[in-house]
Write a protein that holds these residues in place. Structure first.
Motif, mmCIF file in Angstrom:
data_model
loop_
_atom_site.group_PDB
_atom_site.id
_atom_site.type_symbol
_atom_site.label_atom_id
_atom_site.label_comp_id
_atom_site.label_asym_id
_atom_site.label_seq_id
_atom_site.Cartn_x
_atom_site.Cartn_y
_atom_site.Cartn_z
ATOM 1 N N ALA A 132 -8.117 4.235 11.678
ATOM 2 C CA ALA A 132 -8.650 2.942 11.462
ATOM 3 C C ALA A 132 -6.965 3.028 9.811
ATOM 4 C CB ALA A 132 -9.998 3.304 10.649
ATOM 5 N N ASP A 133 -6.620 3.859 9.603
ATOM 6 C CA ASP A 133 -5.854 3.278 8.574
ATOM 7 C C ASP A 133 -5.053 4.118 8.286
ATOM 8 O OD1 ASP A 133 -7.808 0.854 6.758
ATOM 9 O OD2 ASP A 133 -9.142 3.216 6.832
ATOM 10 N N LYS A 152 0.961 6.071 -0.575
ATOM 11 C CA LYS A 152 0.523 5.021 -1.455
ATOM 12 C C LYS A 152 -0.664 3.846 -1.042
ATOM 13 C CE LYS A 152 -1.372 4.876 -5.527
ATOM 14 N NZ LYS A 152 -2.436 5.382 -6.222
ATOM 15 N N ALA A 153 0.981 3.697 -0.200
ATOM 16 C CA ALA A 153 0.793 2.141 0.260
ATOM 17 C C ALA A 153 -0.967 2.286 0.872
ATOM 18 C CB ALA A 153 1.817 1.607 0.824
ATOM 19 N N ILE A 154 -1.095 3.217 2.462
ATOM 20 C CA ILE A 154 -2.492 3.237 2.454
ATOM 21 C C ILE A 154 -3.138 3.361 2.075
ATOM 22 C CG2 ILE A 154 -3.131 4.715 4.321
ATOM 23 C CD1 ILE A 154 -0.836 5.014 5.380
ATOM 24 N N LYS A 160 -8.428 -2.591 -1.831
ATOM 25 C CA LYS A 160 -8.998 -4.184 -1.869
ATOM 26 C C LYS A 160 -9.546 -4.598 -1.006
ATOM 27 C CE LYS A 160 -3.893 -4.919 -0.304
ATOM 28 N NZ LYS A 160 -3.136 -5.235 0.079
ATOM 29 N N ARG A 161 -10.121 -3.688 -0.248
ATOM 30 C CA ARG A 161 -11.918 -3.227 0.426
ATOM 31 C C ARG A 161 -12.135 -3.355 -0.636
ATOM 32 N NH1 ARG A 161 -9.201 -0.507 5.250
ATOM 33 N NH2 ARG A 161 -10.638 0.879 5.053
ATOM 34 N N ALA A 167 -11.126 5.261 0.689
ATOM 35 C CA ALA A 167 -10.025 5.750 -0.183
ATOM 36 C C ALA A 167 -9.624 6.804 -0.324
ATOM 37 C CB ALA A 167 -9.246 4.727 -1.395
ATOM 38 N N LYS A 168 -10.722 7.823 -1.243
ATOM 39 C CA LYS A 168 -10.039 9.411 -2.166
ATOM 40 C C LYS A 168 -10.780 10.037 -0.302
ATOM 41 C CE LYS A 168 -12.748 12.010 -4.561
ATOM 42 N NZ LYS A 168 -14.629 12.680 -5.533
#
Length: 256
Positions: A132-133, A152-154, A160-161, A167-168
Protein backbone atom coordinates in the motif's frame (compact mmCIF):
# COMPACT_ATOMS: atom_id res chain seq x y z
CA UNK A 1 31.37 5.59 -43.38
CA UNK A 2 29.10 2.80 -44.62
CA UNK A 3 27.37 3.24 -47.98
CA UNK A 4 23.64 2.81 -47.44
CA UNK A 5 21.74 0.92 -50.11
CA UNK A 6 18.27 0.22 -48.75
CA UNK A 7 15.27 2.54 -48.71
CA UNK A 8 12.29 2.54 -46.36
CA UNK A 9 10.03 1.45 -49.24
CA UNK A 10 12.26 -1.53 -50.09
CA UNK A 11 12.29 -2.67 -46.48
CA UNK A 12 8.53 -2.32 -46.16
CA UNK A 13 7.81 -4.12 -49.45
CA UNK A 14 10.33 -6.93 -49.04
CA UNK A 15 8.30 -9.97 -50.14
CA UNK A 16 8.04 -13.36 -48.46
CA UNK A 17 9.79 -16.16 -50.32
CA UNK A 18 9.92 -19.90 -49.95
CA UNK A 19 13.20 -19.65 -48.04
CA UNK A 20 14.91 -17.04 -45.87
CA UNK A 21 16.97 -14.42 -47.70
CA UNK A 22 19.04 -11.29 -47.02
CA UNK A 23 18.90 -7.73 -48.32
CA UNK A 24 22.14 -5.87 -47.62
CA UNK A 25 22.30 -2.23 -46.64
CA UNK A 26 25.99 -1.54 -46.13
CA UNK A 27 28.69 -1.72 -43.50
CA UNK A 28 27.70 -5.29 -42.61
CA UNK A 29 24.04 -4.38 -41.94
CA UNK A 30 21.40 -6.50 -43.63
CA UNK A 31 17.71 -7.34 -43.39
CA UNK A 32 16.98 -11.04 -42.95
CA UNK A 33 13.54 -11.80 -44.39
CA UNK A 34 12.23 -15.12 -43.10
CA UNK A 35 9.72 -17.34 -44.85
CA UNK A 36 7.18 -16.65 -42.08
CA UNK A 37 7.26 -12.92 -42.86
CA UNK A 38 9.47 -11.80 -39.96
CA UNK A 39 12.06 -9.19 -40.90
CA UNK A 40 15.17 -9.15 -38.70
CA UNK A 41 18.01 -6.67 -38.66
CA UNK A 42 21.45 -8.26 -38.43
CA UNK A 43 25.02 -6.97 -38.40
CA UNK A 44 27.81 -9.14 -39.76
CA UNK A 45 31.25 -8.30 -38.36
CA UNK A 46 34.60 -9.80 -37.44
CA UNK A 47 36.15 -9.76 -33.99
CA UNK A 48 39.39 -11.43 -32.93
CA UNK A 49 39.60 -13.10 -36.33
CA UNK A 50 36.12 -14.69 -36.06
CA UNK A 51 33.03 -13.97 -38.12
CA UNK A 52 30.11 -13.03 -35.86
CA UNK A 53 26.53 -11.77 -36.13
CA UNK A 54 24.75 -9.21 -33.94
CA UNK A 55 20.94 -9.06 -33.74
CA UNK A 56 19.70 -5.46 -33.93
CA UNK A 57 15.93 -5.94 -33.64
CA UNK A 58 12.80 -6.71 -35.63
CA UNK A 59 11.23 -4.51 -38.29
CA UNK A 60 9.01 -2.45 -38.00
CA UNK A 61 9.67 -2.08 -34.25
CA UNK A 62 13.19 -1.12 -35.29
CA UNK A 63 13.05 1.11 -38.35
CA UNK A 64 15.78 1.42 -40.98
CA UNK A 65 17.29 4.54 -39.42
CA UNK A 66 17.37 2.94 -35.97
CA UNK A 67 19.08 -0.14 -37.39
CA UNK A 68 21.72 2.07 -38.99
CA UNK A 69 22.27 3.94 -35.74
CA UNK A 70 22.72 0.60 -33.95
CA UNK A 71 25.18 -0.49 -36.64
CA UNK A 72 27.22 2.70 -36.21
CA UNK A 73 27.22 2.26 -32.43
CA UNK A 74 28.49 -1.29 -32.82
CA UNK A 75 31.19 -0.08 -35.21
CA UNK A 76 32.32 2.47 -32.61
CA UNK A 77 32.69 -0.34 -30.06
CA UNK A 78 34.67 -2.43 -32.51
CA UNK A 79 37.00 0.52 -33.04
CA UNK A 80 37.64 0.43 -29.26
CA UNK A 81 38.29 -3.33 -29.39
CA UNK A 82 34.93 -4.11 -27.74
CA UNK A 83 32.89 -7.05 -28.99
CA UNK A 84 29.35 -5.63 -29.45
CA UNK A 85 27.72 -9.06 -29.01
CA UNK A 86 29.49 -9.67 -25.70
CA UNK A 87 28.80 -6.10 -24.61
CA UNK A 88 25.09 -6.59 -25.36
CA UNK A 89 25.00 -9.79 -23.26
CA UNK A 90 26.75 -8.06 -20.37
CA UNK A 91 24.31 -5.14 -20.51
CA UNK A 92 21.36 -7.54 -20.49
CA UNK A 93 22.84 -9.32 -17.47
CA UNK A 94 23.23 -5.99 -15.67
CA UNK A 95 19.57 -5.19 -16.33
CA UNK A 96 18.50 -8.60 -15.03
CA UNK A 97 20.58 -8.15 -11.88
CA UNK A 98 19.16 -4.66 -11.40
CA UNK A 99 15.62 -6.06 -11.71
CA UNK A 100 16.42 -8.72 -9.12
CA UNK A 101 17.89 -6.08 -6.80
CA UNK A 102 14.89 -3.75 -6.70
CA UNK A 103 13.48 -2.92 -3.30
CA UNK A 104 10.27 -4.82 -4.03
CA UNK A 105 12.10 -7.96 -5.16
CA UNK A 106 14.26 -8.03 -2.04
CA UNK A 107 11.34 -7.11 0.23
CA UNK A 108 9.24 -9.97 -1.12
CA UNK A 109 12.20 -12.33 -0.70
CA UNK A 110 12.54 -11.15 2.92
CA UNK A 111 8.80 -11.63 3.45
CA UNK A 112 8.94 -15.19 2.10
CA UNK A 113 11.95 -15.87 4.33
CA UNK A 114 9.97 -14.74 7.41
CA UNK A 115 6.72 -16.60 6.67
CA UNK A 116 7.64 -19.57 8.80
CA UNK A 117 8.28 -17.33 11.81
CA UNK A 118 5.05 -15.30 11.66
CA UNK A 119 1.39 -15.98 12.25
CA UNK A 120 -0.60 -15.82 8.98
CA UNK A 121 -2.56 -12.69 9.91
CA UNK A 122 0.66 -10.87 10.85
CA UNK A 123 2.41 -11.79 7.60
CA UNK A 124 -0.54 -10.50 5.58
CA UNK A 125 -0.53 -7.19 7.47
CA UNK A 126 3.19 -6.72 6.81
CA UNK A 127 2.81 -7.40 3.09
CA UNK A 128 -0.29 -5.22 2.94
CA UNK A 129 1.58 -2.25 4.41
CA UNK A 130 4.43 -2.66 1.94
CA UNK A 131 2.10 -2.99 -1.04
CA UNK A 132 0.00 0.00 0.00
CA UNK A 133 2.63 2.55 1.01
CA UNK A 134 6.11 1.43 -0.06
CA UNK A 135 6.13 -0.51 -3.34
CA UNK A 136 4.20 2.17 -5.31
CA UNK A 137 6.92 4.72 -4.44
CA UNK A 138 10.23 2.82 -4.42
CA UNK A 139 9.36 -0.75 -5.46
CA UNK A 140 11.11 -0.63 -8.84
CA UNK A 141 14.13 1.29 -7.55
CA UNK A 142 17.38 -0.70 -7.20
CA UNK A 143 18.02 -1.03 -3.48
CA UNK A 144 21.57 0.27 -3.94
CA UNK A 145 20.18 3.65 -5.04
CA UNK A 146 17.92 4.26 -2.05
CA UNK A 147 18.91 6.84 0.54
CA UNK A 148 17.37 8.07 3.84
CA UNK A 149 15.40 10.89 2.15
CA UNK A 150 13.55 8.34 -0.01
CA UNK A 151 12.39 6.46 3.10
CA UNK A 152 11.65 9.63 5.06
CA UNK A 153 9.37 10.83 2.26
CA UNK A 154 7.33 7.63 2.49
CA UNK A 155 6.98 7.90 6.27
CA UNK A 156 6.08 11.59 6.06
CA UNK A 157 3.39 10.81 3.49
CA UNK A 158 1.81 8.28 5.88
CA UNK A 159 2.08 10.70 8.81
CA UNK A 160 0.16 13.32 6.82
CA UNK A 161 -2.80 10.93 6.94
CA UNK A 162 -2.40 10.98 10.72
CA UNK A 163 -1.73 7.23 10.53
CA UNK A 164 1.13 7.46 12.99
CA UNK A 165 0.93 3.84 14.10
CA UNK A 166 1.08 2.70 10.47
CA UNK A 167 4.03 5.00 9.83
CA UNK A 168 5.90 3.48 12.77
CA UNK A 169 5.26 -0.08 11.58
CA UNK A 170 6.12 0.70 7.96
CA UNK A 171 9.43 2.18 9.07
CA UNK A 172 10.13 -0.98 11.07
CA UNK A 173 9.29 -3.15 8.05
CA UNK A 174 11.49 -1.10 5.71
CA UNK A 175 14.34 -1.10 8.22
CA UNK A 176 14.19 -4.90 8.42
CA UNK A 177 14.17 -5.25 4.64
CA UNK A 178 17.33 -3.16 4.42
CA UNK A 179 18.91 -5.18 7.23
CA UNK A 180 18.13 -8.32 5.22
CA UNK A 181 19.72 -6.75 2.13
CA UNK A 182 22.85 -6.00 4.17
CA UNK A 183 23.00 -9.65 5.28
CA UNK A 184 22.77 -10.79 1.65
CA UNK A 185 25.50 -8.38 0.57
CA UNK A 186 23.30 -6.25 -1.70
CA UNK A 187 24.16 -3.10 0.26
CA UNK A 188 26.72 -2.22 2.92
CA UNK A 189 24.69 0.02 5.22
CA UNK A 190 21.04 0.34 6.26
CA UNK A 191 19.72 3.77 5.15
CA UNK A 192 16.67 3.47 7.42
CA UNK A 193 18.58 2.56 10.57
CA UNK A 194 18.71 6.06 12.08
CA UNK A 195 15.29 7.25 10.91
CA UNK A 196 12.40 7.84 13.31
CA UNK A 197 8.67 8.46 12.97
CA UNK A 198 6.35 10.76 14.88
CA UNK A 199 5.12 9.46 18.22
CA UNK A 200 1.42 9.68 18.98
CA UNK A 201 0.56 11.85 21.98
CA UNK A 202 -0.74 9.74 24.85
CA UNK A 203 -4.11 10.79 26.24
CA UNK A 204 -4.94 9.61 29.76
CA UNK A 205 -8.60 8.83 30.24
CA UNK A 206 -10.55 8.87 33.49
CA UNK A 207 -10.69 5.62 35.41
CA UNK A 208 -13.59 3.32 34.59
CA UNK A 209 -16.29 3.41 37.31
CA UNK A 210 -16.51 0.03 39.11
CA UNK A 211 -20.17 -0.45 38.14
CA UNK A 212 -19.20 -0.38 34.44
CA UNK A 213 -16.56 -3.11 34.78
CA UNK A 214 -18.94 -6.07 34.15
CA UNK A 215 -20.16 -4.59 30.87
CA UNK A 216 -16.59 -3.76 29.89
CA UNK A 217 -15.57 -7.41 30.41
CA UNK A 218 -18.52 -8.61 28.32
CA UNK A 219 -17.55 -6.24 25.51
CA UNK A 220 -13.95 -7.37 25.77
CA UNK A 221 -14.99 -11.03 25.47
CA UNK A 222 -16.48 -10.31 22.01
CA UNK A 223 -13.51 -8.21 20.85
CA UNK A 224 -11.96 -11.15 18.96
CA UNK A 225 -14.71 -10.85 16.36
CA UNK A 226 -13.33 -7.58 15.10
CA UNK A 227 -9.90 -7.10 16.67
CA UNK A 228 -6.62 -8.76 17.47
CA UNK A 229 -6.84 -11.69 19.89
CA UNK A 230 -3.49 -10.74 21.42
CA UNK A 231 -4.83 -7.29 22.29
CA UNK A 232 -7.85 -8.81 24.00
CA UNK A 233 -5.68 -11.14 26.09
CA UNK A 234 -3.36 -8.30 27.06
CA UNK A 235 -6.24 -6.12 28.27
CA UNK A 236 -7.81 -9.02 30.18
CA UNK A 237 -4.49 -9.72 31.91
CA UNK A 238 -4.12 -6.03 32.78
CA UNK A 239 -7.63 -5.88 34.28
CA UNK A 240 -7.22 -9.08 36.28
CA UNK A 241 -3.81 -7.97 37.54
CA UNK A 242 -5.26 -4.63 38.65
CA UNK A 243 -8.17 -6.36 40.45
CA UNK A 244 -5.78 -8.75 42.22
CA UNK A 245 -3.42 -6.00 43.31
CA UNK A 246 -6.31 -3.86 44.51
CA UNK A 247 -7.77 -6.81 46.47
CA UNK A 248 -4.44 -7.59 48.11
CA UNK A 249 -3.91 -3.95 49.01
CA UNK A 250 -7.35 -3.70 50.63
CA UNK A 251 -6.84 -6.94 52.53
CA UNK A 252 -3.53 -5.66 53.87
CA UNK A 253 -1.67 -8.74 52.71
CA UNK A 254 2.09 -8.34 52.31
CA UNK A 255 3.20 -10.44 49.31
CA UNK A 256 6.91 -9.73 49.87
Amino acid sequence: MATNKLTDIEVKQAAIREGDYKITDGGGLYLLVKNNGTKCWRLAYRFAGKQKTLALGIYPSVALKQARDARNEAKDKLAKNIDPSLDKKQEKLKQQLAAANTFEAIARDWWQHKLGHWLPHHSLRVLGRLEADVFPRIGITPITELRPPHIKAIIHNIEKRNALDVAKRVLQDVRRVFAYAVELGHIETNPARELTSKARQTTHRDALPPEQLPQFMRDLASYHERGRLLTRYAVELLVLTFVLVNFVARAGVNLI
